[in-house]
Design a protein around this motif. Structure first.
Motif, PDB file in Angstrom:
ATOM      1  N   GLU A   1      36.814  33.863  40.858  1.00 58.79           N
ATOM      2  CA  GLU A   1      37.362  34.636  39.459  1.00 58.79           C
ATOM      3  C   GLU A   1      37.266  36.176  39.938  1.00 58.79           C
ATOM      4  O   GLU A   1      38.387  36.542  39.690  1.00 58.79           O
ATOM      5  N   LYS A   2      36.325  36.536  40.291  1.00 58.14           N
ATOM      6  CA  LYS A   2      36.068  38.154  40.624  1.00 58.14           C
ATOM      7  C   LYS A   2      37.231  38.596  41.648  1.00 58.14           C
ATOM      8  O   LYS A   2      38.052  39.477  41.237  1.00 58.14           O
TER       9      LYS A   2
ATOM     10  N   LYS B   1      41.000  38.458  40.020  1.00 61.04           N
ATOM     11  CA  LYS B   1      41.006  39.244  38.604  1.00 61.04           C
ATOM     12  C   LYS B   1      42.132  40.255  38.816  1.00 61.04           C
ATOM     13  O   LYS B   1      42.156  40.849  39.682  1.00 61.04           O
TER      14      LYS B   1
ATOM     15  N   TYR C   1      42.877  38.652  31.382  1.00 65.86           N
ATOM     16  CA  TYR C   1      41.887  38.407  30.311  1.00 65.86           C
ATOM     17  C   TYR C   1      42.632  39.165  29.226  1.00 65.86           C
ATOM     18  O   TYR C   1      42.189  39.273  28.209  1.00 65.86           O
TER      19      TYR C   1
ATOM     20  N   THR D   1      43.000  25.780  39.871  1.00 63.66           N
ATOM     21  CA  THR D   1      41.810  25.776  39.102  1.00 63.66           C
ATOM     22  C   THR D   1      41.244  24.428  39.251  1.00 63.66           C
ATOM     23  O   THR D   1      41.712  23.355  38.841  1.00 63.66           O
TER      24      THR D   1
ATOM     25  N   ILE E   1      41.558  33.980  30.900  1.00 63.65           N
ATOM     26  CA  ILE E   1      40.410  33.386  30.557  1.00 63.65           C
ATOM     27  C   ILE E   1      39.991  34.041  29.105  1.00 63.65           C
ATOM     28  O   ILE E   1      40.050  35.487  29.256  1.00 63.65           O
TER      29      ILE E   1
ATOM     30  N   ILE F   1      44.375  36.123  37.815  1.00 65.53           N
ATOM     31  CA  ILE F   1      43.678  35.675  36.609  1.00 65.53           C
ATOM     32  C   ILE F   1      43.817  37.047  35.698  1.00 65.53           C
ATOM     33  O   ILE F   1      43.463  38.053  36.204  1.00 65.53           O
TER      34      ILE F   1
ATOM     35  N   PHE G   1      38.543  29.111  41.326  1.00 67.41           N
ATOM     36  CA  PHE G   1      39.895  29.471  41.195  1.00 67.41           C
ATOM     37  C   PHE G   1      40.254  29.948  42.767  1.00 67.41           C
ATOM     38  O   PHE G   1      39.529  30.679  43.220  1.00 67.41           O
TER      39      PHE G   1
ATOM     40  N   THR H   1      32.934  36.446  31.940  1.00 64.36           N
ATOM     41  CA  THR H   1      33.566  35.798  33.014  1.00 64.36           C
ATOM     42  C   THR H   1      32.919  34.312  33.045  1.00 64.36           C
ATOM     43  O   THR H   1      32.035  34.192  32.603  1.00 64.36           O
ATOM     44  N   THR H   2      33.605  33.326  33.741  1.00 63.20           N
ATOM     45  CA  THR H   2      33.247  31.932  33.780  1.00 63.20           C
ATOM     46  C   THR H   2      32.059  31.691  34.889  1.00 63.20           C
ATOM     47  O   THR H   2      31.192  30.988  34.658  1.00 63.20           O
TER      48      THR H   2
END
Ligand SMILES: Cc1cc2nc3c(=O)[nH]c(=O)nc-3n(C[C@H](O)[C@H](O)[C@H](O)COP(=O)(O)OP(=O)(O)OC[C@H]3O[C@@H](n4cnc5c(N)ncnc54)[C@H](O)[C@@H]3O)c2cc1C
Length: 422
Positions: free
Chosen positions: A241-242, A245, A251, A333, A353, A249, A324, A235-236
């Motif tokens: 972000e979390k 998800k 992956y 972003t 990501i 966002i 984010f 993760t960035t």
């Protein structure tokens, strides 16, 4: 446990008190993975809750009416009213129990819990992880008549099952859909006779005693263990972000790119995965902006040439995401230029990501020798620092992580084990 048809749905489900209904199909690996858990739980909860199965292909109208779109799907009813969330895909025992418990008073739940008998089974080899590395080890061990069990927290297939296309696995002239390649690998190993325990919770791994406990009650013992647990996306660390998800966002391009038809997407990363997956995303999206921390991509030359020739692509180098934010349907972003310190906001419909991976070693981190990045150190026979414990595939310390290198590791470990056990 009883099998019903659509004609019996009213009486056997809606007018029957507490019910769990399994819409299953044939030739459906996740349905097979569920079957033994469903049967097992029906013995435990069967006096309180009715366990029913319905064949989806022959009862399609009812499935459509209920909005059941995949197999297996479990629905839970209490006095005709659907309760709890529907479960589908790789369904875990613990998720089913959570929904069953919604229908039972605390006292009864505890009584049933007390009835759960722990079980112990013994194998020659336990393989943890059913990606290409674990599946290949399972195939070779099985063909050497070594009693082997494959244990995975998800359905078999590993990362390949969520890769849109694989064009570099030998033996196939045309690129293969990742899910088909992993499906074929899994079926080949299963047909040979390797036992599968998939979509389970791993309660404990004891590498010294070579024991694995799954779903809190089932202990599996073996003479040797092969760790093939692969990696998980990095993760960035940027804020938001979390929380976002799965809500803007992603992956996994294979899983989510199709939802961005004619939409704008931001991709974070610049290695092979980022560049190749961006190209795939551009089949759907109208614009893809790749944000990369360095001044050039690290992906292979061919992939770079393709992406630079793609008119839908935009590139922002020397920049990293800092935040984010969800703004209605849009994703904001916020990125920072690492040279000038300037910040700018990119508005898009979604963010992908792809910034590398970390090894899945949480259950054995303290016990094994690891490299500085946390990957397991193994020798030329895939043996780790602990006796009788092997490690293969992406989870080990090595330079190149590919399907071919994972299957090669699995082969070596299995052959070394077969030699020792025989
Ligand atoms: C987006 C993307 C595209 C790719 N494209 C290609 C390509 O085109 N060609 C190529 O050769 N390679 C490609 N790769 C790399 C390739 O997928 C991996 O090298 C390969 O899958 C590694 O296999 P593995 O068996 O080591 O691990 P994985 O495939 O990661 O499988 C690990 C398995 O272990 C399970 N697991 C995790 N933790 C536990 C636990 N505690 N207990 C039990 N099980 C556990 C996981 O659920 C998983 O099923 C790609 C990877 C990504 C991310």
């Amino acid at each position: 446990m009883k099998e019903i048809t659509a004609a019996e749905f009213n009486n056997d489900v809606l007018k029957a008190g507490k019910v769990v209904l399994d819409f299953y199909s044939t030739e459906c690996p996740p349905c097979e993975a569920l079957a033994s858990k469903f049967e097992d739980l029906s013995k435990l909860y069967g006096n309180d809750i009715k366990f029913l199965k319905i064949y989806r292909q022959q009862n399609r109208d009812l499935a459509d009416k209920l909005g059941v779109k995949s197999s297996p799907t479990l629905l839970f009813f209490d006095n005709g009213k659907e309760i709890g969330g529907r479960l589908s895909g790789g369904i875990k025992r613990s998720d089913i129990i959570q929904n069953l418990h919604l229908m039972l008073p605390d006292k009864r739940r505890e009584e049933i819990k007390a009835k759960v008998k722990s079980s112990v089974s013994e194998y020659d080899v336990i393989i943890l992880g059913a990606g290409p590395g674990g599946l290949t080890a399972g195939l070779y061990l099985c063909q050497s008549k070594i009693n082997t069990v494959l244990v995975d927290i998800a359905l078999p297939g590993g990362q390949v099952s969520t890769t849109h296309e694989v064009s570099n696995y030998p033996g196939f002239i045309e690129p293969q859909a990742g899910y088909m390649l992993s499906h074929n690998m899994s079926e080949q190993t299963k047909l040979c006779g390797t036992v599968y325990k998939v979509a389970v919770d791993i309660t404990k791994v004891d590498l010294l005693n070579k024991e694995v406990v799954i779903d809190e009650y089932e202990t599996i013992k073996a003479k040797k263990i092969v760790i093939a647990t692969g990696t998980t996306p990095n993760t960035t660390g940027a804020s938001g972000e979390k929380a976002l998800k799965g809500k803007g966002i992603s992956y996994c391009a294979t899983c989510d790119a199709k939802y961005f038809d004619n939409k704008e997407v931001v991709v974070i990363g610049g290695g092979n995965s980022a560049v190749e997956e961006s190209d795939f995303i551009s089949r759907f999206a109208s614009k893809v902006t790749i944000v990369h921390q360095f001044d050039k991509f690290t992906a292979n030359k061919k992939a770079q040439e393709k992406i630079f020739a793609n008119p839908k692509m935009n590139f922002i180098f020397n920049s990293e995401p800092r935040a984010f934010i969800k703004d209605g349907d849009k994703m904001v972003t916020e990125i920072e230029n690492l040279i000038t310190g300037e910040r700018q906001k990119l508005i898009s419909d979604g963010v992908f990501i792809f910034i590398g991976m970390k090894p899945n070693i949480d259950l054995f981190r303290d016990k094994l020798e690891l490299d500085q990045w946390g990957y397991i150190i193994s020798d030329e026979n895939m043996k780790t620092s602990l006796s009788d414990i092997y490690a293969v595939g992406d989870v080990i310390s090595k330079k190149y992580r590919q399907i071919t290198t994972a299957v090669a590791d699995g082969t070596i470990a299995a052959m070394a084990i077969a030699k020792e056990l025989n």
